[in-house]
Design an enzyme around this catalytic site. Structure first.
Site, mmCIF file in Angstrom:
data_model
loop_
_atom_site.group_PDB
_atom_site.id
_atom_site.type_symbol
_atom_site.label_atom_id
_atom_site.label_comp_id
_atom_site.label_asym_id
_atom_site.label_seq_id
_atom_site.Cartn_x
_atom_site.Cartn_y
_atom_site.Cartn_z
ATOM 1 N N LYS A 1 0.594 -10.917 -1.816
ATOM 2 C CA LYS A 1 1.322 -11.399 -0.628
ATOM 3 C C LYS A 1 0.346 -11.469 0.551
ATOM 4 O O LYS A 1 0.395 -10.689 1.499
ATOM 5 C CB LYS A 1 2.494 -10.471 -0.300
ATOM 6 N N GLY B 1 7.082 -4.744 2.641
ATOM 7 C CA GLY B 1 6.992 -5.378 3.961
ATOM 8 C C GLY B 1 7.331 -4.423 5.097
ATOM 9 O O GLY B 1 6.682 -4.435 6.144
ATOM 10 N N ARG C 1 13.066 3.561 -6.239
ATOM 11 C CA ARG C 1 13.918 3.392 -5.045
ATOM 12 C C ARG C 1 15.272 4.075 -5.227
ATOM 13 O O ARG C 1 15.829 4.607 -4.270
ATOM 14 C CB ARG C 1 14.112 1.906 -4.733
HETATM 15 P P1 ADP Z 1 2.785 -5.048 -3.500
HETATM 16 O O1 ADP Z 1 4.086 -5.423 -4.167
HETATM 17 O O2 ADP Z 1 2.203 -3.783 -4.040
HETATM 18 O O3 ADP Z 1 2.857 -5.102 -2.000
HETATM 19 P P2 ADP Z 1 1.866 -7.719 -3.852
HETATM 20 O O4 ADP Z 1 3.242 -8.151 -4.194
HETATM 21 O O5 ADP Z 1 1.243 -8.250 -2.613
HETATM 22 O O6 ADP Z 1 1.709 -6.141 -3.864
HETATM 23 O O7 ADP Z 1 0.872 -8.072 -5.018
HETATM 24 C C1 ADP Z 1 1.017 -7.572 -6.330
HETATM 25 C C2 ADP Z 1 0.769 -8.710 -7.268
HETATM 26 O O8 ADP Z 1 -0.543 -9.210 -7.036
HETATM 27 C C3 ADP Z 1 0.829 -8.347 -8.725
HETATM 28 O O9 ADP Z 1 1.838 -9.137 -9.314
HETATM 29 C C4 ADP Z 1 -0.548 -8.739 -9.265
HETATM 30 O O10 ADP Z 1 -0.466 -9.385 -10.505
HETATM 31 C C5 ADP Z 1 -1.013 -9.738 -8.231
HETATM 32 N N1 ADP Z 1 -2.488 -9.850 -8.170
HETATM 33 C C6 ADP Z 1 -3.370 -8.907 -7.812
HETATM 34 N N2 ADP Z 1 -4.619 -9.375 -7.903
HETATM 35 C C7 ADP Z 1 -4.538 -10.649 -8.322
HETATM 36 C C8 ADP Z 1 -5.478 -11.672 -8.602
HETATM 37 N N3 ADP Z 1 -6.783 -11.477 -8.489
HETATM 38 N N4 ADP Z 1 -5.008 -12.871 -9.015
HETATM 39 C C9 ADP Z 1 -3.683 -13.084 -9.140
HETATM 40 N N5 ADP Z 1 -2.729 -12.158 -8.890
HETATM 41 C C10 ADP Z 1 -3.161 -10.960 -8.478
HETATM 42 C C1 3PG Z 2 11.576 -5.505 -0.568
HETATM 43 O O1 3PG Z 2 11.601 -5.426 -1.799
HETATM 44 O O2 3PG Z 2 10.510 -5.614 0.074
HETATM 45 C C2 3PG Z 2 12.875 -5.339 0.180
HETATM 46 O O3 3PG Z 2 13.911 -5.001 -0.669
HETATM 47 C C3 3PG Z 2 13.178 -6.595 0.984
HETATM 48 O O4 3PG Z 2 13.372 -7.684 0.138
HETATM 49 P P1 3PG Z 2 13.131 -9.169 0.681
HETATM 50 O O5 3PG Z 2 11.637 -9.316 0.871
HETATM 51 O O6 3PG Z 2 13.695 -10.092 -0.368
HETATM 52 O O7 3PG Z 2 13.877 -9.287 2.006
HETATM 53 MG MG MG Z 3 4.948 -7.209 -4.705
#
Ligand code: ADP
Ligand code: 3PG
Ligand code: MG
Length: 428
Positions: free
Chosen positions: A198, A407, A37
């Site tokens: 998420k 997001g 970033r």
């Molecule tokens: P991104 O940040 O790429 O949008 P997310 O935050 O939604 O993705 O998810 C990433 C996280 O999901 C990672 O920390 C990973 O460890 C977790 N994850 C992926 N698959 C699994 C699973 N089967 N069980 C638990 N955690 C998982």
């Molecule tokens: C992100 O990492 O998705 C952005 O910096 C927004 O952060 P936030 O989900 O804490 O608002």
């Molecule tokens: Mg994430």
């Protein structure tokens, strides 16, 4: 086409610019583990400095619990930015008040100042107008370049625009343009791969992908909710119980879609399971398709065997080899692939080698996306953890567009308006 004014549309001569960046970078023990970033904000910073402005940068980092939550200080970012820019970056210990005003008054044209975390003030997330006015007092022009945060209506994304002429930076423009273009007119076949943890944030975008894509594959913890929706016991796995009915509805919608047109919705057939998340924990592969068919004479019924059942104290931590190969096969047919969310728990390190014990599914997807099996589609990837993993493997440059937004990119893909973009001035 991007309809908002950018830094290229205004006269910057002699101006003090307040630049909103998204420097919400992952930290481990105060060390920045991924500076993608920061690096992506450089073209805008360089353009502004080439125009000799006084540059004040603000950002949030994490979700601090109060003004003294030092784990969320932007100070490490100031140091890293200074290294990357190869010029001094001043740091103010607060984003408003005396320290900010003094530091802002102290910089000359062509100099850079980074303000401390905006979220140390609850007014930031409350989109507080008086707080925005205080920020605005520091500069003549506001530049929004924090693509990752424009889906939030906060003081530094929305309220601030009521106090200063407000335009977009180059990163924001390129992110919005590229993502909008891919969603509006993708080169088909279009494939979407959605994983990660998420789940609630991503279920929405699946509706859109089921409408517009030719192939949708789910993985990661996200897939566990779909497995549960199919009546599979996912035991200790991370999944979202409250979203099971939504997942059932999505499966039904996907089924209807595939009767209307050529469309595939893929939920993993197999997964890697463990008793606990630990690099030394033994893994086992569970294959749900290997349920034996019983009572075929009376009524077909699938009966789970040990190899096709997640045991009570086990959890699914990655997609299995069959599912990975199936997704990699789909990628061979696609000309555009949108990917968000890892296929498993990628952060667990391996005892040896660069690929963690639960990162094989994700790595197989990466290999396929990069054309290692023959065909290389245009790739659009997003998500903090997804991009962090790809960065860690030093592969960012090989992808088509690597978004700095999690997001924000999902909301843009979902067709939602982004308050931080809406608030900027329109091009004439
Ligand atoms: P991104 O940040 O790429 O949008 P997310 O935050 O939604 O993705 O998810 C990433 C996280 O999901 C990672 O920390 C990973 O460890 C977790 N994850 C992926 N698959 C699994 C699973 N089967 N069980 C638990 N955690 C998982
Ligand atoms: C992100 O990492 O998705 C952005 O910096 C927004 O952060 P936030 O989900 O804490 O608002
Ligand atoms: Mg994430």
């Amino acid at each position: 086409m991007f309809t908002k004014k950018t830094i290229k549309d205004i006269d910057l001569t002699g101006q003090t610019v307040l630049l909103r960046a998204d420097y919400n970078v992952p930290l481990d023990d105060g060390k920045i583990t991924d500076d993608y970033r920061i690096k992506q904000s450089l073209p805008t910073i360089q353009y502004l400095l080439d125009h000799n402005v006084k540059l004040i940068i603000c950002s949030h980092l994490g979700r601090p619990t109060g003004p003294r939550d030092i784990s969320c200080s932007l100070f490490p970012v100031a140091k890293r930015l200074q290294q990357i820019l190869d010029r001094p970056v001043e740091f103010a210990t607060d984003c408003v008040g005396e320290s900010a005003t003094k530091a802002a008054a102290g910089i000359k044209s062509g100099q850079v100042l980074l303000l401390e975390n905006l979220r140390f003030h609850p007014e930031e997330e409350a989109n507080d107008d008086a707080f925005a006015a205080q920020l605005a007092k520091l500069a003549d022009v506001f530049v929004q370049d924090g693509f990752g945060v424009v889906h939030r209506a906060h003081a530094s994304t929305e309220a601030i625009t009521h106090h200063l002429p407000s335009v977009a930076g180059l990163l924001l423009e390129s992110e919005v343009d590229t993502i909008t273009q891919v969603m509006l007119a993708p080169e088909r076949p279009l494939m979407a791969i959605v994983g990660g943890a998420k789940i609630a944030d991503k279920i929405d975008i699946l509706h859109r992908f089921i409408e517009i894509a030719d192939f949708v594959a789910v993985g990661g913890a996200m897939a566990n909710t779909f497995l549960a929706a199919q009546g599979i016991n996912v035991a200790d796995s991370l999944y979202d119980k409250t979203d099971v009915p939504i997942a059932q509805d999505l499966i039904r919608r996907a089924g209807r879609e595939s009767q209307k047109r050529r469309f595939i919705f893929a939920i993993p057939h197999d997964g890697v399971v463990v008793h606990k998340i630990d690099k030394t924990a033994p893994t086992r592969i569970v294959d749900w398709s290997s349920h034996v068919i019983a009572d075929i004479e009376q009524y077909p019924r699938r009966v789970p065997t040990s190899a096709s059942r997640v045991h009570a104290d086990e959890m699914i931590v990655d997609i299995g080899p069959f599912s990975g190969s199936f997704i990699a096969g789909g990628i061979q047919l696609a000309n555009t692939v949108i990917w968000n969310g890892t296929m498993g728990v990628t952060e667990t390190k391996s005892l040896q080698g660069p690929i963690g014990p639960y990162a094989h599914g994700t790595d197989l997807v990466i290999q396929a996306l990069l054309g290692e099996f023959g065909h290389k589609p245009f790739t659009l990837i997003g998500g903090g953890d997804t991009v962090g993993y790809v960065e860690g493997r030093k592969l960012v440059k090989s992808f088509g567009h690597v978004s700095t937004g999690g997001g924000a990119s999902l909301e843009l893909m979902g067709g939602r308006t982004l308050p931080g973009v809406e608030a900027l001035e329109n091009k004439k």
